[in-house]
Structure formats: structure tokens, C-alpha cells
Write a protein that holds these residues in place. Structure first.
Motif, PDB file in Angstrom:
ATOM      1  N   SER A  89       0.891  -1.106  -0.075  1.00 48.76           N
ATOM      2  CA  SER A  89       0.096  -0.019  -0.037  1.00 48.76           C
ATOM      3  C   SER A  89       0.746   1.200   0.156  1.00 48.76           C
ATOM      4  O   SER A  89       1.628   1.486   0.829  1.00 48.76           O
ATOM      5  CB  SER A  89      -0.982   0.005   1.053  1.00 48.76           C
ATOM      6  OG  SER A  89      -1.568   1.220   1.115  1.00 48.76           O
ATOM      7  N   ILE A  90       0.923   1.989  -0.853  1.00 48.13           N
ATOM      8  CA  ILE A  90       1.699   3.202  -1.336  1.00 48.13           C
ATOM      9  C   ILE A  90       0.850   4.420  -1.260  1.00 48.13           C
ATOM     10  O   ILE A  90       0.078   4.805  -1.956  1.00 48.13           O
ATOM     11  CB  ILE A  90       2.597   2.848  -2.566  1.00 48.13           C
ATOM     12  CG1 ILE A  90       3.022   1.687  -2.752  1.00 48.13           C
ATOM     13  CG2 ILE A  90       3.547   4.222  -2.755  1.00 48.13           C
ATOM     14  CD1 ILE A  90       3.760   1.519  -3.932  1.00 48.13           C
ATOM     15  N   ASP A  91       1.314   5.537  -0.239  1.00 42.55           N
ATOM     16  CA  ASP A  91       0.722   6.617  -0.312  1.00 42.55           C
ATOM     17  C   ASP A  91       1.239   7.596  -1.176  1.00 42.55           C
ATOM     18  O   ASP A  91       2.381   7.819  -1.519  1.00 42.55           O
ATOM     19  CB  ASP A  91       0.965   7.209   1.246  1.00 42.55           C
ATOM     20  CG  ASP A  91       0.098   8.790   1.296  1.00 42.55           C
ATOM     21  OD1 ASP A  91       0.405   9.511   0.684  1.00 42.55           O
ATOM     22  OD2 ASP A  91      -0.740   8.670   2.394  1.00 42.55           O
ATOM     23  N   LEU A  92       0.335   8.064  -2.215  1.00 41.86           N
ATOM     24  CA  LEU A  92       0.759   8.981  -3.282  1.00 41.86           C
ATOM     25  C   LEU A  92       1.271  10.482  -2.820  1.00 41.86           C
ATOM     26  O   LEU A  92       2.395  11.052  -3.693  1.00 41.86           O
ATOM     27  CB  LEU A  92      -0.570   9.318  -4.064  1.00 41.86           C
ATOM     28  CG  LEU A  92      -0.910   8.005  -5.147  1.00 41.86           C
ATOM     29  CD1 LEU A  92      -2.244   8.461  -5.776  1.00 41.86           C
ATOM     30  CD2 LEU A  92      -0.028   7.660  -6.107  1.00 41.86           C
ATOM     31  N   ASN A  93       1.014  10.818  -1.617  1.00 35.90           N
ATOM     32  CA  ASN A  93       1.577  12.018  -1.332  1.00 35.90           C
ATOM     33  C   ASN A  93       2.752  11.931  -0.691  1.00 35.90           C
ATOM     34  O   ASN A  93       3.827  12.804  -0.810  1.00 35.90           O
ATOM     35  CB  ASN A  93       0.609  12.807  -0.268  1.00 35.90           C
ATOM     36  CG  ASN A  93      -0.559  13.052  -1.006  1.00 35.90           C
ATOM     37  OD1 ASN A  93      -0.752  13.695  -2.131  1.00 35.90           O
ATOM     38  ND2 ASN A  93      -1.839  12.854  -0.514  1.00 35.90           N
ATOM     39  N   SER A  94       3.220  10.856   0.335  1.00 43.25           N
ATOM     40  CA  SER A  94       4.185  10.971   1.014  1.00 43.25           C
ATOM     41  C   SER A  94       5.340   9.503   0.574  1.00 43.25           C
ATOM     42  O   SER A  94       6.506   9.595   0.933  1.00 43.25           O
ATOM     43  CB  SER A  94       3.897  10.664   2.475  1.00 43.25           C
ATOM     44  OG  SER A  94       3.402   9.540   2.432  1.00 43.25           O
ATOM     45  N   GLU A  95       4.625   8.905  -0.322  1.00 39.24           N
ATOM     46  CA  GLU A  95       5.433   7.543  -0.538  1.00 39.24           C
ATOM     47  C   GLU A  95       5.600   6.454   0.383  1.00 39.24           C
ATOM     48  O   GLU A  95       6.259   5.692   0.242  1.00 39.24           O
ATOM     49  CB  GLU A  95       6.612   7.879  -1.269  1.00 39.24           C
ATOM     50  CG  GLU A  95       7.243   7.018  -2.229  1.00 39.24           C
ATOM     51  CD  GLU A  95       8.558   7.288  -3.008  1.00 39.24           C
ATOM     52  OE1 GLU A  95       9.656   7.805  -2.115  1.00 39.24           O
ATOM     53  OE2 GLU A  95       8.904   7.083  -3.989  1.00 39.24           O
ATOM     54  N   ASN A  96       4.946   6.940   1.525  1.00 41.27           N
ATOM     55  CA  ASN A  96       4.813   5.837   2.632  1.00 41.27           C
ATOM     56  C   ASN A  96       4.398   4.379   2.332  1.00 41.27           C
ATOM     57  O   ASN A  96       3.281   4.594   1.651  1.00 41.27           O
ATOM     58  CB  ASN A  96       4.357   6.471   3.912  1.00 41.27           C
ATOM     59  CG  ASN A  96       4.316   5.536   5.015  1.00 41.27           C
ATOM     60  OD1 ASN A  96       5.206   4.798   5.292  1.00 41.27           O
ATOM     61  ND2 ASN A  96       3.298   5.560   5.919  1.00 41.27           N
ATOM     62  N   THR A  97       5.076   3.508   2.525  1.00 34.91           N
ATOM     63  CA  THR A  97       4.636   2.030   1.971  1.00 34.91           C
ATOM     64  C   THR A  97       4.517   0.875   3.162  1.00 34.91           C
ATOM     65  O   THR A  97       5.470   1.080   4.053  1.00 34.91           O
ATOM     66  CB  THR A  97       5.778   1.560   1.145  1.00 34.91           C
ATOM     67  OG1 THR A  97       5.980   2.558   0.006  1.00 34.91           O
ATOM     68  CG2 THR A  97       5.383   0.330   0.424  1.00 34.91           C
ATOM     69  N   SER A  98       3.400   0.366   3.201  1.00 34.54           N
ATOM     70  CA  SER A  98       3.239  -0.794   4.047  1.00 34.54           C
ATOM     71  C   SER A  98       3.002  -2.083   3.478  1.00 34.54           C
ATOM     72  O   SER A  98       2.322  -2.245   2.151  1.00 34.54           O
ATOM     73  CB  SER A  98       2.093  -0.327   4.840  1.00 34.54           C
ATOM     74  OG  SER A  98       1.206  -0.004   4.532  1.00 34.54           O
ATOM     75  N   ILE A  99       3.144  -3.286   4.173  1.00 37.91           N
ATOM     76  CA  ILE A  99       2.755  -4.401   3.571  1.00 37.91           C
ATOM     77  C   ILE A  99       1.362  -4.775   4.067  1.00 37.91           C
ATOM     78  O   ILE A  99       0.987  -5.049   5.224  1.00 37.91           O
ATOM     79  CB  ILE A  99       3.646  -5.554   4.063  1.00 37.91           C
ATOM     80  CG1 ILE A  99       5.107  -5.050   3.273  1.00 37.91           C
ATOM     81  CG2 ILE A  99       3.233  -7.167   3.578  1.00 37.91           C
ATOM     82  CD1 ILE A  99       6.226  -5.975   3.768  1.00 37.91           C
ATOM     83  N   LEU A 100       0.384  -5.169   3.323  1.00 37.25           N
ATOM     84  CA  LEU A 100      -1.096  -5.551   3.694  1.00 37.25           C
ATOM     85  C   LEU A 100      -1.044  -6.806   4.053  1.00 37.25           C
ATOM     86  O   LEU A 100      -2.064  -7.324   4.914  1.00 37.25           O
ATOM     87  CB  LEU A 100      -1.951  -5.256   2.543  1.00 37.25           C
ATOM     88  CG  LEU A 100      -1.886  -3.793   2.013  1.00 37.25           C
ATOM     89  CD1 LEU A 100      -3.040  -3.515   0.702  1.00 37.25           C
ATOM     90  CD2 LEU A 100      -2.398  -2.883   3.193  1.00 37.25           C
TER      91      LEU A 100
END
Length: 557
Positions: free
Chosen positions: A49-60
Motif C-alpha cells: 500500500s503506497i501513499d501517493l503524497n508521502s510515498e509511505n509504504t506498508s505491507i498489507l
């Protein structure tokens, strides 16, 4: 001490087109969930899951990664996640990532998209897009795949969007019929997934494309001698694909870049020579539907400008060039460049006007040692088209014929078309020579174009880039429409085909068009060498070519 966890700061506008998720190795498949992109990392089995604004990424799916390893396609509809792995389609929920089998294909399933009650699955080996009923798993119909590579798919309203890794292309198809509307070239190689994200505030769609491959880099190994070694590593990222379809002009533009290009000669003769009344003529970048010249300035010495056949030429004048003189002279240009892909079909060219007498005299003749009077070239011209009469099909068949007969190889000089064709190995210039000869013998007007390509590193803004070689390609003419570009050899990538069509009636952003149909560089002087041969520019000077990509340009959707 307790440290407060802060959200990552938003990225600047200059970064929003390119996402490099941390911990991603090979992104295949892309979908959208609200304001986030969901990407499938085939190498690790991660649903990211990738946040378009911050590029913060997590594994779902932290406890279900093994089930997703090797998966390639990804689609999301409402509360269900769909993906492809090997020859099967699976689905699961965002709360329980246990895969459930949906359907098995005859061959490997590549990409998947979902729209209401319908599933769309791409299959390279079958050459089709398979369409299933989501409730019953019944095959409804199938469409021909638009390209030849591994394809991924997305749906936007009444459109199907398909990416192709070999074609370096995204196609827009009618969802009901599979008919192609237009296509756009991607700015990077190996697209491996695509998805539309809608801005909730503006309602504007953005098309994001995933890419996956390898890149070479220099590794510093302190235990080795020498310590610097060439290595390869995974390279994967997501980039916003911008495009504009000009229906009236039958072409689509894609991602543009503002580049600064310099072409400078360093006067450094191999042998002492005294030249008088010298005109050193160097072509300047052209104005085309995909290329706009913002500014041109002189480097080293001033020049005057002339127009020849609609092309701009810089003319440097020297009254005397003495054996011990040294100069730097050339030009620097600020140029907007875009990808372009024309969309014309053989049906569009069933009834084209005759070629004008002026064009016949100029573009159907042997004006550049094309060996058009030799048996090998004349026989090849007949064999290449067979009984075909349609101009577009003839051009396509000639290209494929030359690709069948030649393999790419660089040589220190260019041989005539008959020699290169008999040898079976040719450089880009030799490909162009054979293509020109076969086109002209079949009544298709054509001309050369080039001369350089910017190194294909669109993610390296502000870094000086130096091409290793010059490059030439060609344009062929359609009466009543105009000139269409065609690359020389880059599409000759599969032995005996099928060959991609990305650069048949198309050019990537990194092609810089200079001097259409005229010589790129010429030397005129009153001096006549004792040998009687023409003075070679290569023996008088060293050229310096440099590109700098300054910024990515907006393209209207």
C-alpha cells in the motif's frame, strides 16, 4: 523516553510523478484503493500500500506473502482482491488474504482487471485478452492482444487500457469490442502494471504505470582489485504516464521533458592543414509535432543561421584556419521533447493521392549511394512486398523483411546497402540505407532523420548525460497526410520476429530530430587537398555532445 511517530512529509511537486517504494524489488500489477496505490511485488509476494503524497509504504499481507510470490496481475473491485499466478486466477478479501481459486487458463495468466461483473485477463502465450463473468467464471468472449509482450490491463469507464513490456506501449481499447483507439509510448522500458487514480477534489484521472527490470551499476568492493566492479540490481518504480490524444492529427503525445542539448566541435586536426574560406555548417534541432525548440545559442564562436528546405542550419565562417589553430564552436539548444505514436490503419490509406512529380524526383532516387541499380537490392525490393499494394502494409512488410535479413552490429564505417544486405549484419546507418532503397524502389518517398538520442535516463534530472553513439532513423511520406517516423533497428529485438511496432510510426521522448532530409554537418572550403579527396570532418575535429534533462513537462490529458 517516548518518541512521537510523525507521518512522512508530503513530497514536492517535482517528485510526484515518480514513486520508488522502499523494499520493493519487482512490481507487477497495480490497482487503486482510495488515495493509495496497491502494488504487487512478484519477487517477495508483498501486497504494498503506497501513499501517493508521502510515498509511505506498508505491507498489507504480512502473514500471506508465500501465497503471492510469483503472482503478476492485480485487480480490485469493491471488497475483493483479484490476482493472477502461473496459469490461474485467484481472489481474496482485504481482511483474509487466503487465495481462493477462480479459473485456470490454458497458459500463463499475466494481467487482470475487474469492472462490475466482468473480469479481463491477459495471456501472452495465447495472444488474447480473456473476458469472464465474475459470478459464474464463464468465458464470455476474447479479444486479440494489441501487442506481442507480457501485458497488464486496467479499466476506465468504457475503455480498456493495456500495457505491453516489449512494446514499451500503453494501448487504449474500446471495452465493448477490443478495437484500438490509440496508443502511447511509455517513457521507460518494461511497463509491468497500470491503474487509474481519480483525484476526489478535481475529478481528474491520473494513469500510473509500474516498471520492473534490472540496471547496471558500479559496485565498490574493497576486497577486490580493482575495487570497482560492474554489477546488476533490481530496478522497480511507479511513474505517472501523461498523454494527449490528437484525434485530428492521428497521433498521441506522451510524457515530455525539457532538455538542454549541446553539440560542440573541438578543432584538433590529425594532420597539419591550412584551410581558406571555410564554412562549417551544422544542422539545428527541428520543429515537429513532438519537438519544440525554445532557444538556441552559440557556443565558443558566433554563427549565422540559414534555412534549407525548411531546416535551420548554423553556419560558422573562418577566413583562414591555420595548422596550429584551436577552436571550440557549436550550439546549445533548449528543446521540449515528447513521445509520439501515430495511429493510422491500412484502411485509412486505401485511396491516397499519387506522389507529386517533385517528391518523385527528390525522394525516389538514389541520391546517397543506395545501390538501387544492383540485382540484390532490386530483387529484395520485389521480395519484400510480394503482391501487397497498400502503402502502409508495404512499409510494414519492408521493415519486417529487413529485420529478417539483418542482425544489428556496429562497424567503423557504413557499407552500401547491397554489401550490408549480403553480409547480414548492419549498423543503424546500414539499416537505414537498405530501408531507403527498398522504400524508394517500391514508390514510397522517404528520407533520413537523426542525429542523436538523449541517454534514456528520464529519472536523472539535472545530471549531464553523454550519448555513446550517434543514431539515424527515417521518415516515410503518405500523400495527403505527411511524414511518418520509423526507427531503423531498435525494434529488431526478436530473432525472426514477431517484431514490436513501438517505433513504427512512433518515436520516444529521447529522440532529438535534427536536420530532416539534409546533411547533419558539412564543410565547405576553397582549399583542395593534394590527394584530391574531400576533407573529412572526423580528421579535423572531435565532437562533444551533452544532454541535461531539466524537468518533466505537463501533457494535457
Amino acid at each position: 523516553m517516548i518518541t512521537e511517530m510523525l507521518a512522512p512529509p508530503p513530497r514536492s511537486n517535482s517528485q510526484t510523478n515518480l514513486l520508488r517504494p522502499i523494499g520493493a524489488y519487482s512490481l507487477h500489477g497495480l490497482a487503486v484503493a482510495g488515495d493509495r496505490l496497491i502494488a504487487l511485488d512478484s519477487a517477495r509476494g508483498y501486497l504494498l500500500s503506497i501513499d501517493l503524497n508521502s510515498e509511505n509504504t506498508s505491507i498489507l499481507n504480512p502473514d500471506r506473502v508465500a501465497q503471492f510470490e510469483g503472482a503478476t496481475g492485480l485487480g480490485i473491485w469493491e471488497d475483493t482482491i483479484w490476482f493472477t499466478k502461473e496459469d490461474s486466477v485467484y481472489f481474496c478479501t482485504p481482511t483474509d488474504f487466503t487465495p481462493q481459486h477462480f479459473v485456470t487458463l490454458p497458459y500463463t495468466a499475466n494481467g487482470i482487471a475487474v469492472w462490475e461483473s466482468t473480469l479481463y485477463v491477459t495471456c501472452q502465450k495465447a495472444g488474447y485478452i480473456f473476458i469472464y463473468n465474475r459470478a459464474t467464471a464463464r468465458l464470455i468472449t476474447q479479444f486479440y492482444s494489441p501487442g506481442i509482450g507480457v501485458e497488464h490491463i486496467a479499466v476506465r469507464g468504457e475503455e480498456l487500457w493495456v500495457s505491453d513490456d516489449i512494446e514499451q506501449t500503453v494501448y487504449c481499447l474500446e471495452r465493448a469490442t477490443g478495437q484500438m483507439l490509440f496508443s502511447v509510448l511509455t517513457p521507460f522500458e518494461n511497463p509491468t502494471g497500470l491503474a487509474f487514480q481519480t483525484n476526489p477534489q478535481t475529478g481528474k484521472d491520473s494513469l500510473y504505470v509500474a516498471y520492473a527490470g534490472e540496471e547496471a551499476y558500479i559496485r565498490d568492493d574493497p576486497n577486490a582489485n580493482p575495487p570497482h566492479q560492474l554489477e546488476y540490481r533490481d530496478r522497480t518504480f511507479i511513474h505517472r504516464l501523461q498523454f494527449h490524444y490528437n484525434q485530428e492529427g492521428h497521433y498521441a503525445l506522451s510524457n515530455g521533458f525539457l532538455i538542454e542539448m549541446s553539440y560542440v566541435e573541438e578543432l584538433l586536426p590529425l594532420e597539419a592543414v591550412h584551410l581558406q574560406n571555410v564554412q562549417w555548417r551544422i544542422a539545428l534541432p527541428s520543429e515537429t509535432p513532438r519537438q519544440k525548440v525554445r532557444q538556441i545559442s552559440a557556443v565558443g564562436l558566433p554563427f549565422t543561421e540559414e534555412i534549407v528546405d525548411g531546416q535551420r542550419i548554423a553556419v560558422f565562417k573562418f577566413d583562414n584556419l591555420k595548422p596550429d589553430e584551436r577552436h571550440l564552436f557549436g550550439w546549445k539548444a533548449l528543446v521540449e521533447v515528447y513521445g509520439i505514436k501515430y495511429r493510422l490503419t491500412p484502411r485509412d490509406l486505401e485511396k491516397v493521392p499519387d506522389l507529386s512529380p517533385e517528391f518523385q524526383q527528390r525522394y525516389l532516387v538514389d541520391d546517397d549511394e543506395l545501390a538501387m541499380d544492383t540485382d540484390i537490392i532490386r530483387n529484395a525490393a520485389i521480395e519484400a512486398i510480394g503482391t501487397e499494394t497498400n502503402l502502409l502494409r508495404k512499409a510494414y512488410r519492408i521493415r519486417n523483411y529487413v529485420y529478417d535479413k539483418l542482425s544489428y552490429g556496429i562497424k567503423p564505417h557504413i557499407d552500401p546497402p547491397d554489401v550490408a544486405l549480403e553480409r547480414g549484419v548492419g549498423s543503424c546507418g546500414e539499416y537505414v540505407g537498405i530501408l531507403l532503397a527498398l522504400f524508394r524502389l517500391n514508390g514510397i518517398a522517404c528520407r533520413t532523420i537523426g542525429r542523436y538520442k538523449c541517454p534514456q535516463q528520464a529519472d536523472k534530472l539535472g545530471v549531464p548525460l553523454y550519448p555513446d553513439y550517434n543514431h539515424v532513423w527515417l521518415e516515410f511520406y503518405v500523400p495527403g497526410f505527411g511524414w511518418l517516423p520509423m526507427e531503423s533497428n531498435p525494434d529488431d529485438v526478436i530473432d525472426r520476429g514477431p517484431y514490436p511496432s513501438r517505433f513504427f510510426m512512433g518515436l520516444a521522448w529521447y529522440h532529438v530530430e535534427i536536420g530532416k532530409g539534409i546533411s547533419f554537418e558539412k564543410l565547405k572550403t576553397d582549399t583542395t587537398p593534394e590527394s584530391g579527396e574531400e576533407i573529412s570532418i572526423g580528421e579535423l575535429a572531435i565532437n562533444h555532445i551533452r544532454f541535461t534533462i531539466l524537468e518533466e513537462l505537463e501533457v494535457g490529458n
